[in-house]
Write an enzyme that holds these catalytic residues in place. Structure first.
Site, PDB file in Angstrom:
ATOM      1  CG  HIS A 161      21.561  -7.848  -3.397  1.00 60.08           C
ATOM      2  ND1 HIS A 161      22.732  -7.700  -2.787  1.00 60.08           N
ATOM      3  CD2 HIS A 161      20.671  -6.824  -2.843  1.00 60.08           C
ATOM      4  CE1 HIS A 161      22.658  -7.096  -2.125  1.00 60.08           C
ATOM      5  NE2 HIS A 161      21.533  -6.431  -1.992  1.00 60.08           N
TER       6      HIS A 161
ATOM      7  CG  ASN B   2       5.192  13.127   4.858  1.00 65.43           C
ATOM      8  OD1 ASN B   2       5.335  13.087   5.678  1.00 65.43           O
ATOM      9  ND2 ASN B   2       4.023  13.406   4.381  1.00 65.43           N
TER      10      ASN B   2
ATOM     11  N   GLY C 155       1.823   7.793  -0.258  1.00 68.77           N
ATOM     12  CA  GLY C 155       2.480   7.091   0.607  1.00 68.77           C
ATOM     13  C   GLY C 155       2.952   5.665   0.221  1.00 68.77           C
TER      14      GLY C 155
ATOM     15  CB  THR D 102       8.043  -3.394 -11.779  1.00 70.52           C
ATOM     16  OG1 THR D 102       6.882  -3.566 -12.721  1.00 70.52           O
ATOM     17  CG2 THR D 102       7.632  -3.926 -10.188  1.00 70.52           C
TER      18      THR D 102
HETATM   19  C1  LIG Z   1       3.405  14.120  -0.560  1.00 73.80           C
HETATM   20  C2  LIG Z   1       2.526  13.626   0.484  1.00 73.80           C
HETATM   21  O1  LIG Z   1       2.884  13.792   1.637  1.00 73.80           O
HETATM   22  S1  LIG Z   1       1.122  12.642   0.208  1.00 73.80           S
HETATM   23  C3  LIG Z   1       0.542  12.147   1.562  1.00 73.80           C
HETATM   24  C4  LIG Z   1      -0.069  10.832   1.658  1.00 73.80           C
HETATM   25  N1  LIG Z   1      -1.400  10.708   0.648  1.00 73.80           N
HETATM   26  C5  LIG Z   1      -1.388   9.460  -0.058  1.00 73.80           C
HETATM   27  O2  LIG Z   1      -0.493   8.568  -0.192  1.00 73.80           O
HETATM   28  C6  LIG Z   1      -2.720   9.782  -1.070  1.00 73.80           C
HETATM   29  C7  LIG Z   1      -2.334   8.969  -2.473  1.00 73.80           C
HETATM   30  N2  LIG Z   1      -3.505   9.035  -3.292  1.00 73.80           N
HETATM   31  C8  LIG Z   1      -4.017   7.923  -3.775  1.00 73.80           C
HETATM   32  O3  LIG Z   1      -3.366   6.744  -3.974  1.00 73.80           O
HETATM   33  C9  LIG Z   1      -5.396   8.075  -4.557  1.00 73.80           C
HETATM   34  O4  LIG Z   1      -6.201   6.828  -4.661  1.00 73.80           O
HETATM   35  C10 LIG Z   1      -4.878   8.453  -6.247  1.00 73.80           C
HETATM   36  C11 LIG Z   1      -4.198   9.763  -6.334  1.00 73.80           C
HETATM   37  C12 LIG Z   1      -4.149   7.469  -7.049  1.00 73.80           C
HETATM   38  C13 LIG Z   1      -6.430   8.624  -6.762  1.00 73.80           C
HETATM   39  O5  LIG Z   1      -6.179   8.845  -8.205  1.00 73.80           O
HETATM   40  P1  LIG Z   1      -7.518   8.871  -9.108  1.00 73.80           P
HETATM   41  O6  LIG Z   1      -7.079   9.258 -10.562  1.00 73.80           O
HETATM   42  O7  LIG Z   1      -8.434  10.226  -8.499  1.00 73.80           O
HETATM   43  O8  LIG Z   1      -8.072   7.476  -8.906  1.00 73.80           O
HETATM   44  P2  LIG Z   1      -9.598   7.295  -8.600  1.00 73.80           P
HETATM   45  O9  LIG Z   1      -9.804   7.400  -7.188  1.00 73.80           O
HETATM   46  O10 LIG Z   1     -10.758   7.563  -9.552  1.00 73.80           O
HETATM   47  O11 LIG Z   1      -9.369   5.579  -8.965  1.00 73.80           O
HETATM   48  C14 LIG Z   1      -9.405   4.942 -10.181  1.00 73.80           C
HETATM   49  C15 LIG Z   1      -8.942   3.381  -9.934  1.00 73.80           C
HETATM   50  O12 LIG Z   1      -7.815   3.019  -9.306  1.00 73.80           O
HETATM   51  C16 LIG Z   1      -7.884   2.527  -8.171  1.00 73.80           C
HETATM   52  N3  LIG Z   1      -6.912   3.108  -7.030  1.00 73.80           N
HETATM   53  C17 LIG Z   1      -7.048   4.415  -6.541  1.00 73.80           C
HETATM   54  N4  LIG Z   1      -5.783   4.401  -5.957  1.00 73.80           N
HETATM   55  C18 LIG Z   1      -5.011   3.394  -5.873  1.00 73.80           C
HETATM   56  C19 LIG Z   1      -4.097   2.730  -5.359  1.00 73.80           C
HETATM   57  N5  LIG Z   1      -3.368   3.646  -4.349  1.00 73.80           N
HETATM   58  N6  LIG Z   1      -3.809   1.643  -5.319  1.00 73.80           N
HETATM   59  C20 LIG Z   1      -4.469   0.796  -6.130  1.00 73.80           C
HETATM   60  N7  LIG Z   1      -5.561   0.903  -6.766  1.00 73.80           N
HETATM   61  C21 LIG Z   1      -5.784   2.329  -6.611  1.00 73.80           C
HETATM   62  C22 LIG Z   1      -9.296   2.829  -7.528  1.00 73.80           C
HETATM   63  O13 LIG Z   1      -9.769   1.688  -6.597  1.00 73.80           O
HETATM   64  C23 LIG Z   1     -10.112   2.778  -8.815  1.00 73.80           C
HETATM   65  O14 LIG Z   1     -10.394   1.393  -9.245  1.00 73.80           O
HETATM   66  P3  LIG Z   1     -11.950   1.049  -9.810  1.00 73.80           P
HETATM   67  O15 LIG Z   1     -11.984   1.941 -10.995  1.00 73.80           O
HETATM   68  O16 LIG Z   1     -11.746  -0.304 -10.180  1.00 73.80           O
HETATM   69  O17 LIG Z   1     -12.720   1.343  -8.644  1.00 73.80           O
END
Ligand SMILES: CC(=O)SCCNC(=O)CCNC(=O)[C@H](O)C(C)(C)COP(=O)(O)OP(=O)(O)OC[C@H]1O[C@@H](n2cnc3c(N)ncnc32)[C@H](O)[C@@H]1OP(=O)(O)O
Length: 228
Positions: A139, A109, A168, A191
């Site tokens: 560095h 993307n 993202g 990391t």
């Molecule tokens: C290819 C492209 O162009 S992609 C386009 C852009 N899209 C994105 O960036 C979306 C990315 N998606 C995410 O980050 C989602 O949150 C995912 C895929 C990580 C979710 O994964 P899942 O396994 O379904 O996790 P789920 O939603 O059940 O969350 C589990 C725990 O992780 C935490 N968690 C989920 N995502 C994140 C994140 N990005 N950062 C920190 N913590 C997170 C949740 O808060 C939850 O914590 P809790 O149990 O304390 O409530």
């Protein structure tokens, strides 16, 4: 260190080996400038809605990939012959380009950065969200060795397995290896190495889920890597 007295081939070998080297030598600067121009041409074509074939050609220029493309189909709208080449939404920035390798059907993307002072390898079918950064460059943390643009730097390779998905704004730090089928949550900073078939998230990224994947799926991946 006097840049003019450096053995340039040895300096480049040191760069790729992750040893201290100097980045502002004439040959490395010229290579980065070449890549900068190739990225600018690609990004401009992307912004202007160039054809898939033109974008693949310009993408190959960035990577210094001289292998010929398959001949165009009689109907230019049916470019399925190019379906294995990565899909890249500009703008994108790579430092050298020639030290990056992307597998088949990778998607990238917009606004992604690849600082390939050491090799960066992205496995087939991996999807990369917007604003992701892959930093093989590093560095010294000692400021007196680091010494601004006069000092030496070093990096470490980054290796990403097949079938990963980066949300993202992910940052991958130098030296990280990520396994197969990994999902990296939006905004994570990776990391440390990540094993196969897990979801990681956060800063620093930690495992939040392990996927149940049968032995057959694991074996398929191994066979594919061996080209079977
Ligand atoms: C290819 C492209 O162009 S992609 C386009 C852009 N899209 C994105 O960036 C979306 C990315 N998606 C995410 O980050 C989602 O949150 C995912 C895929 C990580 C979710 O994964 P899942 O396994 O379904 O996790 P789920 O939603 O059940 O969350 C589990 C725990 O992780 C935490 N968690 C989920 N995502 C994140 C994140 N990005 N950062 C920190 N913590 C997170 C949740 O808060 C939850 O914590 P809790 O149990 O304390 O409530």
């Amino acid at each position: 260190m006097e840049i003019n007295s450096l053995d340039l081939a040895e300096n480049r070998r040191r760069m790729l080996a992750g040893e201290l080297y100097y980045a502002f030598t004439p040959d490395l600067t010229a290579d980065r400038n070449r890549c900068k121009a190739a990225c600018a041409a690609f990004n401009m074509a992307c912004a202007n809605g160039a054809s898939r074939r033109k974008l693949v050609e310009l993408w190959k220029d960035i990577l210094g990939d001289k292998t010929p493309l398959p001949p165009p189909p009689s109907d230019p709208n049916e470019e399925e012959t190019l379906s294995d080449y990565p899909w890249v939404d500009g703008p994108i920035k790579l430092d050298y380009g020639i030290y990056c390798k992307f597998g088949k059907q990778v998607y990238i993307n917009s606004n992604c950065i690849f600082l390939d002072t050491c090799r960066i390898t992205i496995g087939a079918r991996t999807l990369i969200g917007p604003n992701c950064s892959f930093y093989a460059a590093n560095h010294p943390t000692d400021p007196f060795i680091r010494n601004g643009t006069s000092g030496p730097e070093n990096g470490k390779p980054i290796t990403i397995g097949e079938d990963c998905w980066f949300g993202g704004s992910v940052v991958v730090c130098p030296g990280v290896t990520i396994g197969r089928g990994v999902t990296v949550g939006a905004g994570s900073v990776v990391t440390r190495d990540v094993p196969d078939f897990v979801v990681v998230a956060g800063n620093p990224a930690k495992i939040i889920k392990r996927l149940e994947v049968g032995d057959e799926a694991r074996k398929d991946g191994e066979n594919e890597r061996k080209g079977e």
